[in-house]
Design an enzyme around this catalytic site. Structure first.
Site, PDB file in Angstrom:
ATOM      1  CG  ASP A  44      19.180  15.159  26.483  1.00  0.00           C
ATOM      2  OD1 ASP A  44      18.801  16.141  27.146  1.00  0.00           O
ATOM      3  OD2 ASP A  44      18.600  14.759  25.459  1.00  0.00           O
ATOM      4  CG  HIS A 237      34.827  33.655  46.687  1.00  0.00           C
ATOM      5  ND1 HIS A 237      35.708  32.629  46.970  1.00  0.00           N
ATOM      6  CD2 HIS A 237      35.594  34.679  46.250  1.00  0.00           C
ATOM      7  CE1 HIS A 237      36.945  33.020  46.703  1.00  0.00           C
ATOM      8  NE2 HIS A 237      36.905  34.261  46.270  1.00  0.00           N
ATOM      9  CG  ASP A 254      35.434  40.295  42.011  1.00  0.00           C
ATOM     10  OD1 ASP A 254      35.840  40.191  40.842  1.00  0.00           O
ATOM     11  OD2 ASP A 254      36.113  39.919  42.990  1.00  0.00           O
ATOM     12  CG  ASP A 265      39.590  39.380  38.872  1.00  0.00           C
ATOM     13  OD1 ASP A 265      38.498  39.819  39.274  1.00  0.00           O
ATOM     14  OD2 ASP A 265      40.333  38.661  39.559  1.00  0.00           O
ATOM     15  CG  HIS A 344      40.987  39.138  50.348  1.00  0.00           C
ATOM     16  ND1 HIS A 344      41.780  40.023  49.651  1.00  0.00           N
ATOM     17  CD2 HIS A 344      39.813  39.785  50.565  1.00  0.00           C
ATOM     18  CE1 HIS A 344      41.115  41.145  49.441  1.00  0.00           C
ATOM     19  NE2 HIS A 344      39.925  41.035  50.003  1.00  0.00           N
ATOM     20  CG  HIS A 348      44.403  36.472  41.942  1.00  0.00           C
ATOM     21  ND1 HIS A 348      44.127  36.462  40.593  1.00  0.00           N
ATOM     22  CD2 HIS A 348      43.318  37.035  42.545  1.00  0.00           C
ATOM     23  CE1 HIS A 348      42.928  36.991  40.381  1.00  0.00           C
ATOM     24  NE2 HIS A 348      42.413  37.349  41.548  1.00  0.00           N
ATOM     25  CG  HIS A 355      41.946  32.803  41.485  1.00  0.00           C
ATOM     26  ND1 HIS A 355      40.954  32.263  42.263  1.00  0.00           N
ATOM     27  CD2 HIS A 355      41.824  34.142  41.633  1.00  0.00           C
ATOM     28  CE1 HIS A 355      40.257  33.230  42.852  1.00  0.00           C
ATOM     29  NE2 HIS A 355      40.778  34.374  42.473  1.00  0.00           N
ATOM     30  CD  GLU A 387      41.594  40.469  44.306  1.00  0.00           C
ATOM     31  OE1 GLU A 387      40.413  40.328  44.697  1.00  0.00           O
ATOM     32  OE2 GLU A 387      42.118  39.728  43.464  1.00  0.00           O
ATOM     33  CE1 TYR A 391      35.484  42.554  50.912  1.00  0.00           C
ATOM     34  CE2 TYR A 391      37.513  42.111  52.120  1.00  0.00           C
ATOM     35  CZ  TYR A 391      36.854  42.300  50.923  1.00  0.00           C
ATOM     36  OH  TYR A 391      37.550  42.235  49.747  1.00  0.00           O
ATOM     37  NE  ARG A 408      37.045  41.812  45.899  1.00  0.00           N
ATOM     38  CZ  ARG A 408      36.007  41.182  46.423  1.00  0.00           C
ATOM     39  NH1 ARG A 408      35.830  41.163  47.742  1.00  0.00           N
ATOM     40  NH2 ARG A 408      35.115  40.586  45.648  1.00  0.00           N
ATOM     41  CD  GLU A 410      40.109  41.922  41.320  1.00  0.00           C
ATOM     42  OE1 GLU A 410      40.822  40.926  41.120  1.00  0.00           O
ATOM     43  OE2 GLU A 410      38.873  41.861  41.485  1.00  0.00           O
TER      44      GLU A 410
END
Length: 441
Positions: A44, A237, A254, A265, A344, A348, A355, A387, A391, A408, A410
């Site tokens: 609940d 991710h 990230d 971000d 990638h 964005h 996003h 970004e 990799y 990365r 960003e």
């Protein structure tokens, strides 16, 4: 002052947005938006409630099980909202409700009804209308309610492209909130660098990020934070965040906060022990050079695609120089040889959603974030991430010293009449600045 129902933007902003929607509607039509509902977490218990971004965009109302309707009849506007009725018992258990009586004045809306009256009141509201603006498949409960209604309209139109285009351009008030989201996110990344130690767990550093978000008024992360040590950074991710951070490896973080419904971000990559190895620095400097060049190019009139083309060239040239890629640079680019290390896009849209919505293409109907067509010229008021990353898997056929390195970097850019403004520049990204900050922990 009733803080529970204060919008983070002035009510005039929401009213102005509704006026712009009204101006785009055809006559004798209705526009309907449904809120988010609570979602079960276990037994609940529910997940923390987060309002639907579209619903918030036009109402500033943060309760579930609500419906907003704007009608345009003979050139006249009328706004209605359906909300949960006041209920002292349920409010004792689960928190305050605005209620029907308080809604019109608080939300500057003409009429308010109990959500329980929707089936009865909807036909009255929609009387003499010939079209309904409604976007299907966003909320199951919404589609089910409309299916059960006896309303018979000549046509149903989607409002999604209309609102997506409006949300793409940020007002001065929105920019102020996004600057705050960017600054709080930046402070959290600085804290993570300062608190980093070998053998700490990834989730411990995630806790440091959340601590800083909360400390400055951002009650939640804008998305699931990524704290990826070593080869985990090669999982784009990665959110398990349950591994130890090892001496001699890099960590990719990230993470961004959500402040007043707007997202930050940021990604930074840095050494767990505070000192880049030669190989780590070589890969890092390629990504940093690419990001700096992209920031130079992301200005009004240019496109994300133009910047990404330059980013790809910089990366391929750098990887060839290190012996990670072999061959002619132009041929490697044409054959997309870089895709095994950079899979990638460059960035964005950013806004209420991390996003965020809006078309990336000159073709306004192409709003797919994963589309390779990103040729829309940038305009003042847009906000986007930049970004680039590299990799290199442990299994990659590359010189040994580069295996398992993921990088990365960003930042968040506001497109301005002068070019762009970096909303997240407070976090260091030069190698020397990162090492200096970490040396002074």
């Amino acid at each position: 002052m009733d803080l529970a129902y204060m919008a983070s933007l002035p009510q005039e902003e929401f009213i102005s947005r509704r006026v712009r929607v009204f101006e785009q509607m055809q006559d004798n039509s209705a526009f309907i938006l449904f809120s988010e509902i609570e979602h079960r977490r276990s037994n609940d218990c529910s997940f923390p409630f987060r309002q639907d971004s579209y619903f918030w965009y036009l109402t500033g109302f943060n309760e579930p099980n609500s419906i907003f309707i704007l009608t345009k009849k003979q050139g006249q506007a009328h706004t209605s909202i359906f909300v949960r009725p006041s209920d002292p018992l349920l409010e004792t258990w689960n928190g305050r409700r605005l209620g029907v009586d308080n809604a019109p004045a608080k939300l500057q809306i003409d009429s308010a009804f109990s959500i329980d009256e929707f089936a009865v009141e909807l036909p009255k509201i929609l009387a003499n209308t010939t079209a309904l603006y409604h976007t299907k498949d966003l909320h199951t409960w919404a589609d089910a309610l409309l299916t059960k209604s006896t309303v018979d309209l000549e046509k149903v139109l989607s409002w999604k492209e209309m609102l997506d285009e409006m949300r793409l351009f940020k007002s001065k008030n929105e920019v102020a909130l996004m600057q705050q989201a960017g600054q709080i996110s930046a402070l959290a990344h600085i804290r993570a660098m300062q608190k980093m130690r070998p053998n700490r767990m990834e989730y411990e550093i995630e806790g440091e990020l959340l601590h800083e978000f909360n400390r400055f008024g951002a009650r939640a992360a804008a998305y699931n934070s990524i704290v990826a040590g070593g080869e985990n950074a090669c999982i784009l991710h990665y959110t398990e965040n349950d591994m130890p951070l090892k001496d001699g490896e890099l960590v990719l973080i990230d993470a961004g906060c959500e402040f007043a419904m707007y997202a930050g971000d940021i990604t930074r990559t840095f050494p767990v022990n505070g000192k880049f190895s030669p190989a780590q620095r070589e890969i890092y400097e390629i990504v940093l050079k690419a990001q700096k060049r992209a920031i130079e190019l992301l200005i009004p009139g240019n496109s994300i695609q133009q910047a990404n083309d330059e980013v790809v060239r910089i990366k391929v040239e750098g990887l060839v120089k290190l012996g990670i890629l072999k061959g002619d640079v132009d041929e490697l680019i044409e054959n997309e040889a870089h895709r095994q290390f950079y899979m990638h896009g460059l960035g964005h849209w950013l806004g209420m959603d991390v996003h965020d919505v809006g078309s990336y293409s000159k073709d306004q109907h192409n709003n797919n974030r994963n589309s390779k067509v990103r040729d829309r010229p940038l305009e003042i008021g847009m906000v986007l991430t930049v970004e680039p990353g590299l990799y290199i898997s442990e299994k990659a056929d590359v010189p040994e010293q580069y295996k398992g390195i993921g990088v990365r970097i960003e930042d968040n850019l506001l497109i301005t009449e002068y070019g762009n403004k970096n909303l997240t520049s407070a976090v260091p990204k030069e190698v020397e600045d990162i090492e200096k900050l970490m040396a002074n922990r």
